[in-house]
Design a protein around this motif. Structure first.
Motif, PDB file in Angstrom:
ATOM      1  N   ASP A  98       0.821  -1.217   0.000  1.00 18.20           N
ATOM      2  CA  ASP A  98       0.000   0.000   0.000  1.00 18.20           C
ATOM      3  C   ASP A  98       0.857   1.271   0.000  1.00 18.20           C
ATOM      4  N   THR A  99       0.329   2.353   0.545  1.00 18.26           N
ATOM      5  CA  THR A  99       1.076   3.613   0.576  1.00 18.26           C
ATOM      6  C   THR A  99       1.335   3.994   2.029  1.00 18.26           C
ATOM      7  N   THR A 100       2.220   4.926   2.224  1.00 13.95           N
ATOM      8  CA  THR A 100       2.495   5.387   3.592  1.00 13.95           C
ATOM      9  C   THR A 100       1.220   5.913   4.242  1.00 13.95           C
ATOM     10  N   SER A 101       0.442   6.709   3.505  1.00 11.22           N
ATOM     11  CA  SER A 101      -0.783   7.268   4.075  1.00 11.22           C
ATOM     12  C   SER A 101      -1.709   6.143   4.557  1.00 11.22           C
ATOM     13  N   ILE A 102      -1.920   5.152   3.720  1.00  6.59           N
ATOM     14  CA  ILE A 102      -2.812   4.043   4.084  1.00  6.59           C
ATOM     15  C   ILE A 102      -2.225   3.256   5.257  1.00  6.59           C
ATOM     16  N   SER A 127       4.622  18.050  11.156  1.00  4.01           N
ATOM     17  CA  SER A 127       4.802  16.782  10.443  1.00  4.01           C
ATOM     18  C   SER A 127       4.488  16.967   8.966  1.00  4.01           C
ATOM     19  N   PHE A 128       4.948  16.053   8.147  1.00  3.81           N
ATOM     20  CA  PHE A 128       4.453  16.009   6.767  1.00  3.81           C
ATOM     21  C   PHE A 128       2.936  15.877   6.865  1.00  3.81           C
ATOM     22  N   PRO A 129       2.188  16.757   6.183  1.00  2.56           N
ATOM     23  CA  PRO A 129       0.756  16.862   6.472  1.00  2.56           C
ATOM     24  C   PRO A 129      -0.049  15.580   6.332  1.00  2.56           C
ATOM     25  N   THR A 130       0.298  14.691   5.415  1.00  4.39           N
ATOM     26  CA  THR A 130      -0.552  13.507   5.252  1.00  4.39           C
ATOM     27  C   THR A 130      -0.614  12.691   6.554  1.00  4.39           C
ATOM     28  N   ASP A 131       0.438  12.721   7.340  1.00  4.86           N
ATOM     29  CA  ASP A 131       0.429  11.984   8.613  1.00  4.86           C
ATOM     30  C   ASP A 131      -0.687  12.530   9.511  1.00  4.86           C
ATOM     31  N   LEU A 132      -0.826  13.855   9.507  1.00  2.00           N
ATOM     32  CA  LEU A 132      -1.853  14.482  10.344  1.00  2.00           C
ATOM     33  C   LEU A 132      -3.239  14.272   9.738  1.00  2.00           C
ATOM     34  N   VAL A 170       5.396   9.803  15.173  1.00  2.00           N
ATOM     35  CA  VAL A 170       6.475  10.789  15.131  1.00  2.00           C
ATOM     36  C   VAL A 170       7.448  10.493  13.991  1.00  2.00           C
ATOM     37  N   ASN A 171       7.937  11.560  13.365  1.00  2.00           N
ATOM     38  CA  ASN A 171       8.918  11.415  12.286  1.00  2.00           C
ATOM     39  C   ASN A 171      10.317  11.279  12.863  1.00  2.00           C
ATOM     40  N   HIS A 172      11.061  10.337  12.341  1.00  2.35           N
ATOM     41  CA  HIS A 172      12.456  10.209  12.772  1.00  2.35           C
ATOM     42  C   HIS A 172      13.272  11.374  12.221  1.00  2.35           C
ATOM     43  N   ASN A 174      12.620  15.061  10.232  1.00  2.81           N
ATOM     44  CA  ASN A 174      11.616  16.022   9.772  1.00  2.81           C
ATOM     45  C   ASN A 174      11.799  16.309   8.270  1.00  2.81           C
ATOM     46  N   TYR A 175      10.691  16.261   7.530  1.00  2.00           N
ATOM     47  CA  TYR A 175      10.788  16.385   6.063  1.00  2.00           C
ATOM     48  C   TYR A 175      11.282  17.751   5.612  1.00  2.00           C
ATOM     49  N   LYS A 176      11.117  18.750   6.448  1.00  2.00           N
ATOM     50  CA  LYS A 176      11.467  20.097   6.010  1.00  2.00           C
ATOM     51  C   LYS A 176      12.853  20.514   6.516  1.00  2.00           C
ATOM     52  N   TRP A 199       7.042   5.075  14.497  1.00  2.00           N
ATOM     53  CA  TRP A 199       8.079   5.903  13.882  1.00  2.00           C
ATOM     54  C   TRP A 199       7.838   6.023  12.382  1.00  2.00           C
ATOM     55  N   ASP A 200       7.768   7.245  11.887  1.00  2.00           N
ATOM     56  CA  ASP A 200       7.683   7.484  10.448  1.00  2.00           C
ATOM     57  C   ASP A 200       9.102   7.571   9.912  1.00  2.00           C
ATOM     58  N   LEU A 201       9.454   6.618   9.039  1.00  2.00           N
ATOM     59  CA  LEU A 201      10.824   6.520   8.524  1.00  2.00           C
ATOM     60  C   LEU A 201      10.943   6.959   7.070  1.00  2.00           C
ATOM     61  N   CYS A 202       9.991   7.784   6.599  1.00  2.00           N
ATOM     62  CA  CYS A 202      10.024   8.201   5.185  1.00  2.00           C
ATOM     63  C   CYS A 202      11.364   8.826   4.798  1.00  2.00           C
ATOM     64  N   HIS A 203      11.943   9.617   5.693  1.00  2.00           N
ATOM     65  CA  HIS A 203      13.207  10.293   5.377  1.00  2.00           C
ATOM     66  C   HIS A 203      14.393   9.643   6.074  1.00  2.00           C
ATOM     67  N   THR A 204      14.182   8.393   6.495  1.00  2.00           N
ATOM     68  CA  THR A 204      15.236   7.649   7.180  1.00  2.00           C
ATOM     69  C   THR A 204      15.670   6.428   6.372  1.00  2.00           C
ATOM     70  N   GLY A 222       6.856   3.747   6.418  1.00  2.00           N
ATOM     71  CA  GLY A 222       7.736   4.587   5.610  1.00  2.00           C
ATOM     72  C   GLY A 222       7.555   4.289   4.147  1.00  2.00           C
ATOM     73  N   CYS A 223       8.154   5.107   3.304  1.00  2.00           N
ATOM     74  CA  CYS A 223       7.989   4.880   1.866  1.00  2.00           C
ATOM     75  C   CYS A 223       9.300   4.427   1.240  1.00  2.00           C
ATOM     76  N   THR A 224       9.186   3.893   0.042  1.00  2.00           N
ATOM     77  CA  THR A 224      10.352   3.282  -0.609  1.00  2.00           C
ATOM     78  C   THR A 224      10.754   4.004  -1.888  1.00  2.00           C
ATOM     79  N   TYR A 225      10.030   5.068  -2.218  1.00  2.00           N
ATOM     80  CA  TYR A 225      10.370   5.759  -3.475  1.00  2.00           C
ATOM     81  C   TYR A 225      11.305   6.937  -3.256  1.00  2.00           C
ATOM     82  N   LYS A 226      11.683   7.194  -2.000  1.00  2.00           N
ATOM     83  CA  LYS A 226      12.619   8.293  -1.717  1.00  2.00           C
ATOM     84  C   LYS A 226      14.051   7.739  -1.743  1.00  2.00           C
ATOM     85  N   TYR A 227      14.695   7.663  -0.583  1.00  2.00           N
ATOM     86  CA  TYR A 227      16.108   7.233  -0.584  1.00  2.00           C
ATOM     87  C   TYR A 227      16.303   5.791  -1.033  1.00  2.00           C
TER      88      TYR A 227
HETATM   89  C1  LIG Z   1       6.820  11.331   1.586  1.00  2.00           C
HETATM   90  C2  LIG Z   1       6.059  11.213   2.851  1.00  2.00           C
HETATM   91  C3  LIG Z   1       4.791  10.637   2.876  1.00  2.00           C
HETATM   92  C4  LIG Z   1       4.159  10.163   1.594  1.00  2.00           C
HETATM   93  O1  LIG Z   1       2.975   9.483   1.767  1.00  2.00           O
HETATM   94  P1  LIG Z   1       2.280   8.761   0.515  1.00  2.00           P
HETATM   95  O2  LIG Z   1       1.151   8.051   1.071  1.00  2.00           O
HETATM   96  O3  LIG Z   1       3.337   7.888  -0.102  1.00  2.00           O
HETATM   97  O4  LIG Z   1       1.891   9.807  -0.465  1.00  2.00           O
HETATM   98  C5  LIG Z   1       4.163  10.508   4.103  1.00  2.00           C
HETATM   99  N1  LIG Z   1       4.743  10.940   5.239  1.00  2.00           N
HETATM  100  C6  LIG Z   1       5.965  11.510   5.245  1.00  2.00           C
HETATM  101  C7  LIG Z   1       6.584  11.955   6.524  1.00  2.00           C
HETATM  102  C8  LIG Z   1       6.651  11.677   4.045  1.00  2.00           C
HETATM  103  O5  LIG Z   1       7.855  12.243   4.037  1.00  2.00           O
END
Ligand SMILES: *Cc1c(COP(=O)(O)O)cnc(C)c1O
Length: 415
Positions: A98-102, A127-132, A170-172, A174-176, A199-204, A222-227
């Motif tokens: 699935d996706t990180t959001s789901i 936080s990255f807004p989708t988490d909220l 919590v994000n490990h 911060n995306y910004k 732990w949100d590991l999107c940027h880890t 976490g997601c796999t399309y970043k690092y």
């Molecule tokens: C990139 C990122 C997402 C992306 O979520 P998608 O469901 O893949 O769109 C979510 N959370 C954080 C913290 C991110 O950096």
């Protein structure tokens, strides 16, 4: 502090780089310096090979049989175990789906169900807004659930942790800002109050080593399309510590999470272990792309990645401050490499235009509203000379005011 390195020193850093050869495994356009691997990782030959094989041989030739003959059905768990090595997870605790959001939706529900007497979810206001958004969505399905935010309800997340808290999301990194949290310390603090932590590991993941098991974490996503370079829209992952597996329930109770999916029973019976987080049929071609990316990661030592990442980001900060400091850029990331993920952000009052001008000159980073220019450094394919060249372009754009051209002010849909 040492002086600012000159070009010869920068070239010597490339010559001594143990990860240098990996760059040739990636397919990057001529003339581009790619500093946005924290948003979408680059394509690799491994990934192309897997996509071609899975489409032209497995799908086209084997058709439905490929679910068994090519192991498609087991990929979420198999790839999860391989990814686990990069995030400090022993096998059987990570699943790709699935996706990180789901996955945030599923994992927050699971955590709340394990602490049914507690009403509160804690998260970060920045936080990255989708988490909220997803936490809001979860709360909307559970009357009485309260969402409390760092930066809104208290200055520090630690101040929000009490015995009403069921789960902390919590994000490990911060995306910004790229600021890194102490995973073991915050996890301990959560557990001392009887709360669970996600732990949100999107940027880890793929950016720095992390030890989920050693930190006693409960869950991670976490997601796999970043690092990790799994490709646009590559499936995400969920980690759950083994001790929670018997108690996991989540509302997206699709047939892939069923104990006996091919018995086609009428009622839902949750499967065992981490499979409980699966819902339905997964995007096989994207999974196979991720498999190609993970094949490459099998050759990589995360300690070497971290060392180079800190050296690249340090070099970038020092060169930018020495050469562009007079032009209104302000460092938004921690100066100490030990507190920083693999990215560097600067604030600039005209950040959007500056980034558009950079991209047009082949230096690809990104912009995050209202004023952040963000640069990601992927040690597998970014070298020290790239950092040097990127700063040369940035300096030129700022010195000449080239960013002021009217066309750079027109906003695009994706920044
Ligand atoms: C990139 C990122 C997402 C992306 O979520 P998608 O469901 O893949 O769109 C979510 N959370 C954080 C913290 C991110 O950096």
């Amino acid at each position: 502090m040492r002086g600012i390195p000159d070009l010869a020193e920068v070239e010597a850093m490339d010559a001594a780089d143990p990860l240098r050869a990996l760059r040739d495994r990636f397919v990057l356009p001529e003339g581009v310096i790619y500093l946005d691997g924290n948003s979408l990782g680059a394509a690799s030959i491994n990934v192309f090979n897997e996509i071609e094989k899975s489409a032209k041989q497995e799908w086209a030739r084997d058709l439905i049989r490929a679910w068994n003959t090519a192991g498609w059905f087991d990929m979420p768990v198999q790839l999860g175990d391989r990814l686990g090595r990069l995030i400090g997870a022993a096998p059987g605790q990570t699943v790709v789906c699935d996706t990180t959001s789901i996955n945030i939706y599923k994992v927050l529900h699971a955590a709340l169900a394990i602490r049914p007497e507690r009403p509160t979810i804690v998260a970060e206001g920045d936080s990255f807004p989708t988490d909220l958004y997803m936490a809001e969505g979860v709360a909307s399905t559970r009357p009485g659930t309260v969402l409390r935010l760092e930066g809104v309800d208290a200055p520090a997340i630690e101040d929000l942790i009490d015995d009403h808290v069921a789960v902390i999301l919590v994000n490990h990194v911060n995306y910004k800002s790229g600021r890194l949290r102490d995973m073991a310390a915050l996890t301990r603090k959560a557990h001392d109050a009887g709360a669970l932590i996600v732990w949100d590991l999107c940027h880890t993941a793929g950016a720095l080593p992390v030890d989920l098991d050693g930190s006693n974490a409960d869950f991670a996503i976490g997601c796999t399309y970043k690092y990790l370079n799994g490709g646009p829209g590559a499936p995400a992952f969920i980690y759950a510590a083994t001790r929670h597996h018997p108690d996991i329930s989540q509302p997206l109770s699709g047939w892939w999470g069923h104990a006996r999916p091919f018995a086609f029973e009428q009622g839902y019976a949750a499967g065992s272990g981490i499979r409980r987080f699966l819902c339905g049929t997964q995007p096989v071609l994207s999974m196979r792309a991720l498999k190609g990316a993970l094949d490459l990661w099998d050759e990589v030592d995360m300690t070497a990645v971290r060392e180079k990442s800190v050296a690249l980001t340090d070099l970038f900060i020092r060169l930018v401050e020495a050469r562009c400091g007079a032009f209104g850029l302000e460092l938004e990331s921690p100066r100490d490499g030990a507190e920083r993920g693999s990215q560097v952000s600067f604030a600039h009052p005209h950040g959007y235009q500056v980034m558009r001008a950079l991209i047009e000159r082949g230096v690809i980073g990104d912009f995050r509203a209202p004023s952040t220019v963000r640069f990601g450094f992927t040690p597998l394919y970014v070298g020290y000379r790239d950092v040097w060249n990127a700063v040369e372009v940035l300096e030129d754009i700022l010195r000449t005011g080239a960013w002021q051209e009217a066309r750079y002010a027109i906003k695009e849909a994706v920044t």
